[in-house]
Enzyme design. Structure first.
Site, PDB file in Angstrom:
ATOM      1  N   CYS A  10      -9.069  -8.212  -7.841  1.00  0.00           N
ATOM      2  CA  CYS A  10      -9.740  -7.138  -8.223  1.00  0.00           C
ATOM      3  C   CYS A  10      -9.772  -6.994  -9.856  1.00  0.00           C
ATOM      4  CB  CYS A  10      -9.166  -5.709  -7.608  1.00  0.00           C
ATOM      5  SG  CYS A  10      -7.613  -5.505  -8.563  1.00  0.00           S
ATOM      6  N   CYS A  29      -6.388  -6.560 -11.389  1.00  0.00           N
ATOM      7  CA  CYS A  29      -5.542  -7.789 -11.531  1.00  0.00           C
ATOM      8  C   CYS A  29      -5.955  -8.751 -12.454  1.00  0.00           C
ATOM      9  CB  CYS A  29      -5.458  -8.282 -10.156  1.00  0.00           C
ATOM     10  SG  CYS A  29      -4.703  -7.296  -8.902  1.00  0.00           S
ATOM     11  N   GLU A  70       0.811  -1.161   0.098  1.00  0.00           N
ATOM     12  CA  GLU A  70       0.031   0.108   0.179  1.00  0.00           C
ATOM     13  C   GLU A  70       0.912   1.358  -0.021  1.00  0.00           C
ATOM     14  OE1 GLU A  70      -2.684  -0.480   3.194  1.00  0.00           O
ATOM     15  OE2 GLU A  70      -4.002  -1.784   1.848  1.00  0.00           O
ATOM     16  N   GLU A 123      -1.710  -9.916  -6.330  1.00  0.00           N
ATOM     17  CA  GLU A 123      -1.413 -10.645  -7.469  1.00  0.00           C
ATOM     18  C   GLU A 123      -0.801  -9.976  -8.664  1.00  0.00           C
ATOM     19  OE1 GLU A 123      -4.179  -9.768  -5.982  1.00  0.00           O
ATOM     20  OE2 GLU A 123      -5.841 -10.790  -6.286  1.00  0.00           O
TER      21      GLU A 123
HETATM   22  N1  THU Z   1      -6.226  -6.212  -2.550  1.00  0.00           N
HETATM   23  C1  THU Z   1      -5.202  -7.252  -3.340  1.00  0.00           C
HETATM   24  O1  THU Z   1      -3.985  -7.136  -2.917  1.00  0.00           O
HETATM   25  N2  THU Z   1      -5.625  -7.898  -3.920  1.00  0.00           N
HETATM   26  C2  THU Z   1      -7.295  -7.981  -4.419  1.00  0.00           C
HETATM   27  O2  THU Z   1      -7.403  -8.819  -5.566  1.00  0.00           O
HETATM   28  C3  THU Z   1      -8.157  -7.130  -3.730  1.00  0.00           C
HETATM   29  C4  THU Z   1      -7.379  -6.096  -2.703  1.00  0.00           C
HETATM   30  C5  THU Z   1      -5.608  -5.632  -1.452  1.00  0.00           C
HETATM   31  C6  THU Z   1      -5.357  -3.675  -1.995  1.00  0.00           C
HETATM   32  C7  THU Z   1      -5.540  -3.293  -0.864  1.00  0.00           C
HETATM   33  O3  THU Z   1      -3.944  -3.061  -0.023  1.00  0.00           O
HETATM   34  C8  THU Z   1      -6.349  -4.102   0.165  1.00  0.00           C
HETATM   35  O4  THU Z   1      -6.237  -5.322  -0.407  1.00  0.00           O
HETATM   36  C9  THU Z   1      -7.554  -3.398   0.320  1.00  0.00           C
HETATM   37  O5  THU Z   1      -8.233  -3.275  -0.769  1.00  0.00           O
END
Ligand code: THU
Length: 137
Positions: free
Chosen positions: A86, A89, A44, A55
């Site tokens: 998401c 990804c 983040e 991913e």
């Molecule tokens: N996140 C992922 O790493 N992968 C996903 O497919 C969904 C979301 C992370 C991004 C962010 O750091 C946290 O989850 C909240 O959205």
């Protein structure tokens, strides 16, 4: 393919997550056609939109090591359930993976997981074959 091996590696990768804002950790383990596994975690940023999902971290790490062909990815999040990748990804995976055969392992635990294809997650994906520059293909 050993789903368990991939799931365990995704769960371990989650431990490296840098998620001081959401406190939501995600790990991923990506299997290459050659049999290697590359892992990733979410990273983040104080400027939220600069955040990278687990991913994509796995895909970019693998590509940076010279890999471009993948067959499966396991994803494990802190939600206590199956974590669907998401949209961004899914699109990044579609760049390098065969939609119909690439397996996405949504892992809640080593024993509790669901396997879907990328085609199921991203039907009608925009891919390089759909890309046209100056009227040529
Ligand atoms: N996140 C992922 O790493 N992968 C996903 O497919 C969904 C979301 C992370 C991004 C962010 O750091 C946290 O989850 C909240 O959205």
């Amino acid at each position: 393919m050993e789903y368990q091996d991939l799931i365990v590696k995704a769960m371990k990768a989650k431990e490296f997550a840098y998620a001081p804002y959401s406190h939501f950790r995600v790990g991923a383990a990506l299997l290459t056609k050659s049999g290697r596994i590359y892992t990733g975690c979410n990273v983040e940023n104080a400027s939220f939109s600069a955040t990278n999902c687990a991913e994509r971290t796995a895909v970019f790490t693998a590509v940076a090591q010279g890999e471009q062909e993948f067959t499966a990815i396991a994803v494990n999040g802190d939600n206590g359930n199956y974590l669907p990748p998401c949209g961004i990804c899914r699109q990044v995976l579609a760049e390098f993976c065969d939609l119909k055969t690439f397996q996405v392992i949504l892992a809640n635990s080593e024993q509790d997981y669901r396997v879907v294809t990328l085609a199921e997650l991203l039907p009608g994906a925009f891919q390089s074959k759909d890309f046209v520059v100056n009227g040529t293909t």
